[in-house]
Design a protein around this motif. Structure first.
Motif, PDB file in Angstrom:
ATOM      1  N   LEU A  34       0.834  -1.207   0.000  1.00  0.00           N
ATOM      2  CA  LEU A  34       0.000   0.000   0.000  1.00  0.00           C
ATOM      3  C   LEU A  34       0.863   1.250   0.000  1.00  0.00           C
ATOM      4  O   LEU A  34       0.606   2.200  -0.749  1.00  0.00           O
ATOM      5  N   THR A  35       1.915   1.224   0.829  1.00  0.00           N
ATOM      6  CA  THR A  35       2.796   2.395   0.938  1.00  0.00           C
ATOM      7  C   THR A  35       3.498   2.685  -0.378  1.00  0.00           C
ATOM      8  O   THR A  35       3.622   3.838  -0.798  1.00  0.00           O
ATOM      9  N   ASN A  36       3.961   1.614  -1.038  1.00  0.00           N
ATOM     10  CA  ASN A  36       4.703   1.770  -2.294  1.00  0.00           C
ATOM     11  C   ASN A  36       3.802   1.781  -3.517  1.00  0.00           C
ATOM     12  O   ASN A  36       4.283   1.744  -4.648  1.00  0.00           O
ATOM     13  N   LYS A  37       2.486   1.797  -3.281  1.00  0.00           N
ATOM     14  CA  LYS A  37       1.481   1.918  -4.348  1.00  0.00           C
ATOM     15  C   LYS A  37       1.616   0.815  -5.402  1.00  0.00           C
ATOM     16  O   LYS A  37       1.621   1.073  -6.602  1.00  0.00           O
ATOM     17  N   TYR A  38       1.737  -0.418  -4.926  1.00  0.00           N
ATOM     18  CA  TYR A  38       1.709  -1.567  -5.828  1.00  0.00           C
ATOM     19  C   TYR A  38       0.307  -1.708  -6.421  1.00  0.00           C
ATOM     20  O   TYR A  38      -0.672  -1.229  -5.852  1.00  0.00           O
ATOM     21  N   GLU A  39       0.215  -2.402  -7.535  1.00  0.00           N
ATOM     22  CA  GLU A  39      -1.095  -2.682  -8.110  1.00  0.00           C
ATOM     23  C   GLU A  39      -1.893  -3.600  -7.193  1.00  0.00           C
ATOM     24  O   GLU A  39      -3.122  -3.555  -7.165  1.00  0.00           O
ATOM     25  N   LEU A  40      -1.191  -4.433  -6.436  1.00  0.00           N
ATOM     26  CA  LEU A  40      -1.831  -5.354  -5.504  1.00  0.00           C
ATOM     27  C   LEU A  40      -1.866  -4.711  -4.119  1.00  0.00           C
ATOM     28  O   LEU A  40      -0.828  -4.564  -3.474  1.00  0.00           O
ATOM     29  N   PRO A  41      -3.038  -4.318  -3.615  1.00  0.00           N
ATOM     30  CA  PRO A  41      -3.114  -3.642  -2.304  1.00  0.00           C
ATOM     31  C   PRO A  41      -3.097  -4.657  -1.153  1.00  0.00           C
ATOM     32  O   PRO A  41      -4.043  -4.782  -0.384  1.00  0.00           O
ATOM     33  N   LEU A  42      -1.992  -5.372  -1.034  1.00  0.00           N
ATOM     34  CA  LEU A  42      -1.883  -6.466  -0.072  1.00  0.00           C
ATOM     35  C   LEU A  42      -1.528  -5.953   1.316  1.00  0.00           C
ATOM     36  O   LEU A  42      -0.662  -5.096   1.480  1.00  0.00           O
ATOM     37  N   ILE A  43      -2.192  -6.515   2.328  1.00  0.00           N
ATOM     38  CA  ILE A  43      -1.853  -6.241   3.720  1.00  0.00           C
ATOM     39  C   ILE A  43      -1.690  -7.589   4.413  1.00  0.00           C
ATOM     40  O   ILE A  43      -2.526  -8.478   4.240  1.00  0.00           O
ATOM     41  N   SER A  44      -0.596  -7.760   5.159  1.00  0.00           N
ATOM     42  CA  SER A  44      -0.289  -9.053   5.771  1.00  0.00           C
ATOM     43  C   SER A  44      -0.127  -8.908   7.282  1.00  0.00           C
ATOM     44  O   SER A  44       0.445  -7.924   7.760  1.00  0.00           O
ATOM     45  N   PHE A  45      -0.603  -9.906   8.008  1.00  0.00           N
ATOM     46  CA  PHE A  45      -0.408 -10.003   9.450  1.00  0.00           C
ATOM     47  C   PHE A  45       0.640 -11.094   9.683  1.00  0.00           C
ATOM     48  O   PHE A  45       0.419 -12.247   9.308  1.00  0.00           O
ATOM     49  N   VAL A  46       1.757 -10.718  10.289  1.00  0.00           N
ATOM     50  CA  VAL A  46       2.901 -11.630  10.365  1.00  0.00           C
ATOM     51  C   VAL A  46       3.385 -11.747  11.802  1.00  0.00           C
ATOM     52  O   VAL A  46       3.476 -10.749  12.530  1.00  0.00           O
ATOM     53  N   GLY A  47       3.690 -12.973  12.207  1.00  0.00           N
ATOM     54  CA  GLY A  47       4.267 -13.225  13.521  1.00  0.00           C
ATOM     55  C   GLY A  47       5.630 -13.879  13.376  1.00  0.00           C
ATOM     56  O   GLY A  47       6.184 -13.972  12.281  1.00  0.00           O
ATOM     57  N   VAL A  48       6.167 -14.341  14.497  1.00  0.00           N
ATOM     58  CA  VAL A  48       7.478 -15.003  14.509  1.00  0.00           C
ATOM     59  C   VAL A  48       7.310 -16.351  15.203  1.00  0.00           C
ATOM     60  O   VAL A  48       6.783 -16.413  16.325  1.00  0.00           O
ATOM     61  N   ASN A  49       7.747 -17.436  14.543  1.00  0.00           N
ATOM     62  CA  ASN A  49       7.591 -18.759  15.150  1.00  0.00           C
ATOM     63  C   ASN A  49       8.763 -19.098  16.065  1.00  0.00           C
ATOM     64  O   ASN A  49       9.635 -18.268  16.321  1.00  0.00           O
ATOM     65  N   HIS A  50       8.813 -20.330  16.545  1.00  0.00           N
ATOM     66  CA  HIS A  50       9.824 -20.734  17.528  1.00  0.00           C
ATOM     67  C   HIS A  50      11.217 -20.875  16.936  1.00  0.00           C
ATOM     68  O   HIS A  50      12.180 -21.104  17.671  1.00  0.00           O
ATOM     69  N   HIS A  51      11.328 -20.749  15.613  1.00  0.00           N
ATOM     70  CA  HIS A  51      12.641 -20.747  14.958  1.00  0.00           C
ATOM     71  C   HIS A  51      13.101 -19.339  14.602  1.00  0.00           C
ATOM     72  O   HIS A  51      14.158 -19.166  13.986  1.00  0.00           O
ATOM     73  N   GLY A  52      12.300 -18.351  14.960  1.00  0.00           N
ATOM     74  CA  GLY A  52      12.622 -16.979  14.581  1.00  0.00           C
ATOM     75  C   GLY A  52      12.247 -16.676  13.145  1.00  0.00           C
ATOM     76  O   GLY A  52      12.664 -15.651  12.589  1.00  0.00           O
ATOM     77  N   GLN A  53      11.456 -17.557  12.511  1.00  0.00           N
ATOM     78  CA  GLN A  53      11.029 -17.363  11.126  1.00  0.00           C
ATOM     79  C   GLN A  53       9.694 -16.621  11.093  1.00  0.00           C
ATOM     80  O   GLN A  53       8.877 -16.734  12.007  1.00  0.00           O
ATOM     81  N   SER A  54       9.476 -15.885  10.012  1.00  0.00           N
ATOM     82  CA  SER A  54       8.191 -15.209   9.843  1.00  0.00           C
ATOM     83  C   SER A  54       7.098 -16.233   9.590  1.00  0.00           C
ATOM     84  O   SER A  54       7.297 -17.205   8.861  1.00  0.00           O
ATOM     85  N   VAL A  55       5.932 -16.015  10.199  1.00  0.00           N
ATOM     86  CA  VAL A  55       4.792 -16.915  10.004  1.00  0.00           C
ATOM     87  C   VAL A  55       3.564 -16.070   9.703  1.00  0.00           C
ATOM     88  O   VAL A  55       3.315 -15.054  10.351  1.00  0.00           O
TER      89      VAL A  55
END
Length: 671
Positions: free
Chosen positions: A277-298
């Motif tokens: 959204l900030t960079n005005k992509y054609e795809l207005p994607l918004i993601s909710f992201v956490g961190v798992n027990h390996h420190g990886q994005s989930v």
């Protein structure tokens, strides 16, 4: 879930009588018909029949296919039905084109000419959960010409008109309308579970109706088909769609079963990524992201936003919160955006809202690059942000930078300073981030869908890539689980702390902790400076690298409480990352403490965390609901997956048993 209306008229009662089952009752003779209604039909085409589409009744499924058929220019009939013998209850049916099959040969002197063509077009519907009808097979191609321009009704269409006449006074025009329901989550039937769509009626401000998702040709069907497919293969899949009064699609949110289960484990810190959204992509994607027990994005859910405004953010935040049964995160990290600030404070009033430091620092060249002495400004800014251990140090460094370069009138820097308590690390030492924000200049972040989304990615492209992106992320996590459980970690020191945590932490977290253990040897001159009862203050000096290969000595203040063995370092690595720093470890070692106290070994970083974790403490979690069941089953199934992957023989055994279990499920469905 939101209902998708093919037009905005009220729904009339459809006829209860259908074309009969079997070949004999489905005569396909067409009736020439002029438009008796005199009204204009909706120009919006109904969705194509799709595998996975569900209806509340057989009648509704029949009506849907009948209206689709009229739009395309063919009639339909029920060509086959299956009944349970005891209850005489229909549980499966085949709705075919009226030109399907062939008539029986007649011995009459003047038999009617054959009008059927053996057309294969059809849908098969099946009763699921004893209350909903699901499309399980679809064939859209005909072997004869069909034309929606032909102004005539087949028998099935004629009954629609007759039903409408019965339902209305003769003087009123008959309007052909229909409502279909998009595929729902299983929990939708339990109204008390709160899985219904979030709308303006629930206390959200009325948004600007001129803003909606800009869907190109094929995008709408791709998204719709994606939801149907996901729900069919992912029973705990949740989605919500937000429509304007005149039907344009404004916002979409969804979360699959894995995302919902993951939130049960990793709900402490959540990042809301609005880069597209900030960079005005054609795809207005918004993601909710956490961190798992390996420190990886989930991934914890995502969606498409029709407009970057408070009202639209509020809608999608409420949709996400309902999906997660109202359980709010402790910390929310977002981009620095006024609309986001207002929406977060409205929907998540209990959460600590912080701005992502990395996003802010990435804008420095854009905002300050044209200034004279930019490199020096950048160096001083980095020093103030990353090297300040005390608030007074940051305030002094910032003031010096502003005065030296005459930046007092710079609006961007003024805003940053006014909101410093939401992004500068020295102000956030009491906040747990699970490693989600960088605290060193050389640290960076990658978006969850990095490599799958670019400036011109379309909706259709994204939903096509979605499965692949998540498959690779899940494979990475599964691989890390196996490595953490079965591998022996290489020890690099003789320190007891290293041995202790090698048995607890996952491999990725242990590697990071191991760096701190090794870093103990760069610390020196640990000395006590004050004592206040059981609380002792130490100063630990460390040689740290600065620009190039140069090093400087820094002093770190560490508080140690001897009775409870509590420890806190001024660098606050434990709050930022979730494991003790080298300075705290040094003081523990100095005092003869041989093991890290259990309170400083966070369970979320342990290799067995997902096997042991059951969040029964939260009153927001329904232990009889689908989210809990899915999460608990996942925990139980992980050892089977890991065991089955150990050898070819175990793999075949596990696969065979799983197939047997699925067969039993199918038998239960049929009965």
């Amino acid at each position: 879930m939101e209902e998708v209306c093919l037009n905005s008229e009220p729904v009339f009662d459809m006829v209860d009588e259908y074309e009969g089952d079997g070949e004999g009752e489905g005569d396909c003779s067409a009736v020439e018909h002029d438009d008796e209604t005199g009204s204009k039909h909706s120009k919006k085409e109904p969705p194509l029949p799709t595998i996975g589409l569900e209806f509340d009744s057989f009648d509704e499924a029949y009506d849907f296919y009948n209206i689709y058929a009229k739009e395309q220019g063919f009639g339909i009939r029920v060509s086959n039905s299956w009944f349970r013998t005891k209850k005489k209850e229909r549980y499966r049916a085949k709705l075919s084109c009226s030109s399907a099959g062939f008539k029986k040969k007649s011995e009459a002197n003047n038999p009617r000419p054959e009008t059927r063509t053996g057309c294969p077009a059809m849908v098969v519907i099946r009763l699921v959960d004893s209350k909903r009808w699901r499309i399980v097979e679809v064939e859209l191609e005909h072997n004869h010409q069909v034309s929606p321009q032909i102004k005539r009704f087949y028998k099935s269409h004629k009954k629609m008109i007759l039903a409408a006449r019965k339902a209305r006074p003769p003087t009123e025009p008959v309007t052909e309308i229909h409502t279909i329901k998009l595929y729902r989550t299983a929990a939708m039937d339990a109204v008390s579970n709160g899985f219904s769509n979030v709308s303006e009626r629930e206390g959200i401000h009325q948004p600007d109706h001129s803003k909606h998702l800009e869907l190109k040709e094929g995008d709408a069907y791709a998204v719709y088909n994606f939801f149907c497919r996901m729900k069919l293969t992912n029973p705990n899949f949740f989605y919500s769609m937000d429509f304007d009064d005149d039907s344009p699609l404004k916002n979409v949110f969804w979360a699959d079963a894995r995302s919902r289960a993951a939130y049960g484990y990793f709900s402490d810190t959540v990042a809301i990524d609005t880069t597209c959204l900030t960079n005005k992509y054609e795809l207005p994607l918004i993601s909710f992201v956490g961190v798992n027990h390996h420190g990886q994005s989930v991934l914890l859910g995502c969606g498409f936003l029709g407009h970057k405004s408070v009202e639209y953010f509020v809608w999608i935040f409420r949709a996400w919160l309902k999906c997660m049964l109202g359980h709010q995160p402790q910390v929310i990290v977002t981009d620095q955006c006024k609309s986001l600030q207002i929406a977060v404070s409205e929907v998540f009033p209990k959460a600590r809202h912080c701005f992502c430091l990395w996003y802010i620092m990435q804008r420095v060249p854009e905002k300050l690059g044209g200034l004279r002495g930019f490199e020096e400004i950048k160096r001083q800014l980095n020093k103030a942000v990353y090297n300040s251990l005390k608030i007074i140090e940051f305030e002094t460094s910032w003031t010096e930078m502003i005065k030296k370069h005459g930046l007092g009138d710079n609006k961007w820097l003024q805003t940053l300073y006014e909101e410093r308590k939401q992004w500068v690390p020295v102000y956030l030492k009491d906040t747990f981030f699970a490693g989600m924000i960088p605290i060193r200049e050389n640290e960076s972040l990658n978006a969850f869908f990095d490599g799958y989304v670019h400036k011109h990615t379309s909706f259709k492209e994204f939903v096509d890539k979605y499965d692949l992106a998540l498959y690779r992320k899940h494979l990475k996590e599964a691989t890390a689980d196996v490595q953490s459980k079965n591998s022996s970690f290489e020890l690099k020191t003789r320190c007891n702390f290293e041995v202790q945590l090698s048995k607890a932490y996952t491999k990725e977290i242990f590697d990071k902790f191991q760096s701190e253990v090794e870093g103990m040897y760069s610390c020196f001159n640990t000395r006590q400076v004050t004592a206040n009862g059981p609380i002792i203050t130490y100063i630990v000096k460390e040689r740290v690298e600065i620009e190039g290969n140069e090093k400087e000595v820094r002093s770190y203040e560490v508080l140690f409480e001897t009775n409870q063995v509590d420890i806190r370092c001024i660098c606050s690595l434990f709050n930022y990352k979730g494991y003790l720093c080298r300075h705290a470890l040094n003081v523990l070692n100095y005092n003869g403490v041989e093991e890290v106290p259990s309170r400083y070994i966070l369970r979320r970083w342990c290799k067995d965390f997902k096997f042991q974790h059951v969040d029964l403490g939260s009153t927001d979690i329904d232990v009889y609901g689908p989210v809990y069941r899915q999460s608990h089953f996942h925990n139980c199934a992980v050892p089977i997956v890991e065991g089955g992957a150990q050898s070819e023989e175990q793999y075949k055994i596990a696969l065979h048993e799983l197939q047997e279990l699925l067969n039993k499920f199918n038998l239960v469905d049929d009965s």
